[in-house]
Design an enzyme around this catalytic site. Sequence first.
Site, mmCIF file in Angstrom:
data_model
loop_
_atom_site.group_PDB
_atom_site.id
_atom_site.type_symbol
_atom_site.label_atom_id
_atom_site.label_comp_id
_atom_site.label_asym_id
_atom_site.label_seq_id
_atom_site.Cartn_x
_atom_site.Cartn_y
_atom_site.Cartn_z
ATOM 1 N N ASP A 124 22.312 -7.989 -1.259
ATOM 2 C CA ASP A 124 21.457 -8.554 -0.229
ATOM 3 C C ASP A 124 21.657 -10.071 -0.175
ATOM 4 O OD1 ASP A 124 18.909 -8.986 1.424
ATOM 5 O OD2 ASP A 124 18.774 -6.844 1.015
ATOM 6 N N SER A 175 14.648 -2.144 6.141
ATOM 7 C CA SER A 175 15.013 -2.875 4.921
ATOM 8 C C SER A 175 13.986 -2.653 3.820
ATOM 9 C CB SER A 175 15.090 -4.378 5.204
ATOM 10 O OG SER A 175 16.239 -4.730 5.897
ATOM 11 N N GLN A 192 0.826 -1.191 0.000
ATOM 12 C CA GLN A 192 0.000 0.000 0.000
ATOM 13 C C GLN A 192 0.863 1.245 0.000
ATOM 14 O OE1 GLN A 192 -0.091 -2.618 1.719
ATOM 15 N NE2 GLN A 192 -2.147 -3.380 2.045
ATOM 16 N N HIS A 220 14.773 -12.173 2.001
ATOM 17 C CA HIS A 220 14.989 -10.735 2.178
ATOM 18 C C HIS A 220 15.308 -10.014 0.869
ATOM 19 C CE1 HIS A 220 16.984 -7.121 3.971
ATOM 20 N NE2 HIS A 220 16.117 -7.333 4.944
#
Length: 684
Positions: free
Chosen positions: A147, A389, A121, A209
Amino acid sequence: MALAATAFVSVPAHAASANLERQTTQQTTQQTTQQTAAAAPTVEPELRTKLAAGGKLRVNVVTKSRADLPDAASSGQVLRTSSRFPLVTLRVDAAAVDRLSKLPNVVSVTEDKPVPPVLAQSIPLIGGDRTRAAGMTGAGSVVAILDTGVAANHPFLGSRVLEEACFSPIDPDYGSTSLCPDGTAEQEGPGAADSDTGPCADAALDCDHGTHVAGIAAGNGQNVTGAPPAGVAPGAELVAIQVFSKFSSEDFCGAGAAPCVMSFTSAQIAGLEKVLELREGGTPIVAANLSLGNGHYTAACDDDLRKPPIDALLAAGVATVIASGNNGYGDAVSAPACISSAIAVGSTTDQDTPSTFSNRGPLLDLFAPGTDIVSSVPGNKYASMSGTSMAAPHVTGALAVMRQAQPTTAVSQLVTTLKTTGKVITYTGATTPRIQLDTAVLGSTNPTPDPDADPWPLPNYTNGTDYAIPDHGYIESKIVVNDLIGSAPASIEVYIDIHHTWRGEIKADLIAPDGKVYPLRSPDPNDSADIIHETYTVNASASPVKGTWKLRAQDVEWLDTGYIDSWTIRLPCFGAWDDIPIPDPGSADSQIVVGWISGKAPSNVTVYVEINHTWRGDLKLDLVAPDGKVYPLRAPAPKDDADVLNETYHVNASTSPASGSWKLRVEDVASGDKGYINGWTLTL
């Protein structure tokens, strides 16, 4: 300490912005070299203490020039040598540290410490829907994600991963092994950072992640079933660089949390060097994203080893965007976000307040949404995560969009524009802008929204506090919902993040405000994995939505331990509270656009209405579904002379789609009295 850079390869002629920024590289390099030469050699104090009892450690050694590296390297086992900076990573004992401290051309000796990653959102909130509608998608730009790897074939990423590399140190002394798909410490080329293959394919390692971060920056859900609409820059391409290793020791992972993934400083520097190499080779990278770090810094940490490559990237036209950390510090950020030339990003909620977990303060450059962000995860799936993150890649993607809009503007000026056009968030001790991408790109501070363009966000509530689960016992984590009314929805989504050394011992239940228990997960004695990242759908329409909801996690066996990391409850309850006049006589519509819900609407749609009208008996109320079907709510009642209408209606709308434009239609069937729609809510 700062690293002195050697010569840099020129950027190809087509990289105009990079050429402009590289003009200052030689001067910066000379100044850095002079500062380094004047500085006294330093040895991290903790090193001697850790080595006093024997054993060896990984250290990063900086010298005054690359010509000095061989002398320093002779003091220990060489693990890695930087490709362009005067830096070598060694394995050393106490005697080697003593020798290094006496070498005249050694600048610093610091431990090569591993750090963890820091945990739609949001796109309309920052105006990303408007920039996308205007054709500003980040096309022509590339963003680098350093990452835990990226699921390169995920449909949300649309085969847009251009380059891959993996720097994943193997070190038996640290209990670290490679996450590169081929098992080596370094791998480059197609598949080198694919988190759907190799060791990262093990769900217990939690390599989700990087794919989640990549989707926020550059995901594209067009024509992809079940996907969010888009990330910030759905037209941008990606470079995926794996910089994490697998750790099997609780000394690094924490009690009950092994195995885990962590990143050595040396691996991060190798990744940054790879980004610089690609940029200098012509890949139009505009930003590099690092959602990792640790520490507590209230002042800039410009002696950090990662500053020289970050400076070099900035000179080459690449901004380094770094998560500020999830410790909840009000006056500090983590490293490497504390580096002055990096972009430190904190997290806000959808209500534009700093997320409770977010580090913030004077060192913070920007805020971006980071609470309950839905994005891609390996296995062609989607999940909600929270953390700085998740905030950082909003900024990374924003820079790709801005580069498309302003192809010759220096990247430092693009960052400045994000800061000066953002929405100011004021909190104790500082003010920080939250990015407002549409204003930065399109220049409008008061956009007129297209009512059908984007859905209302689903209300999300998260408790991110860790709760230890007693061995052969239970713990409850609470979420309080105060801003919704009526019955709970028939399709609540509950996402749980639980770490436990044998997750099959865990029974999980949702407890509603009225005490009703809704089972989520049953024990499974054969399930030996360590992490639960799962979403459950619950029909809680028999319970009230307002009040205290609880996640109860019960360990039904002995010996294994763990904790609730966080959980989120997503309630498909929507509201529209703009006053809308009702013509006398005539009709008025108030609209709610619903998204993110697949399939048909439930058989028990709840509509709550607040209307002020001097003779409410004149009013006829209908609910109009996205497919145009009209569901009657209230017929006129000529004898009803009250002035306020506060009522709840229940509708079976199971033949209509859940997502789309829902309308409350209010018709005044008689003349002489006036009023307005105060607001209404829709619960699916």
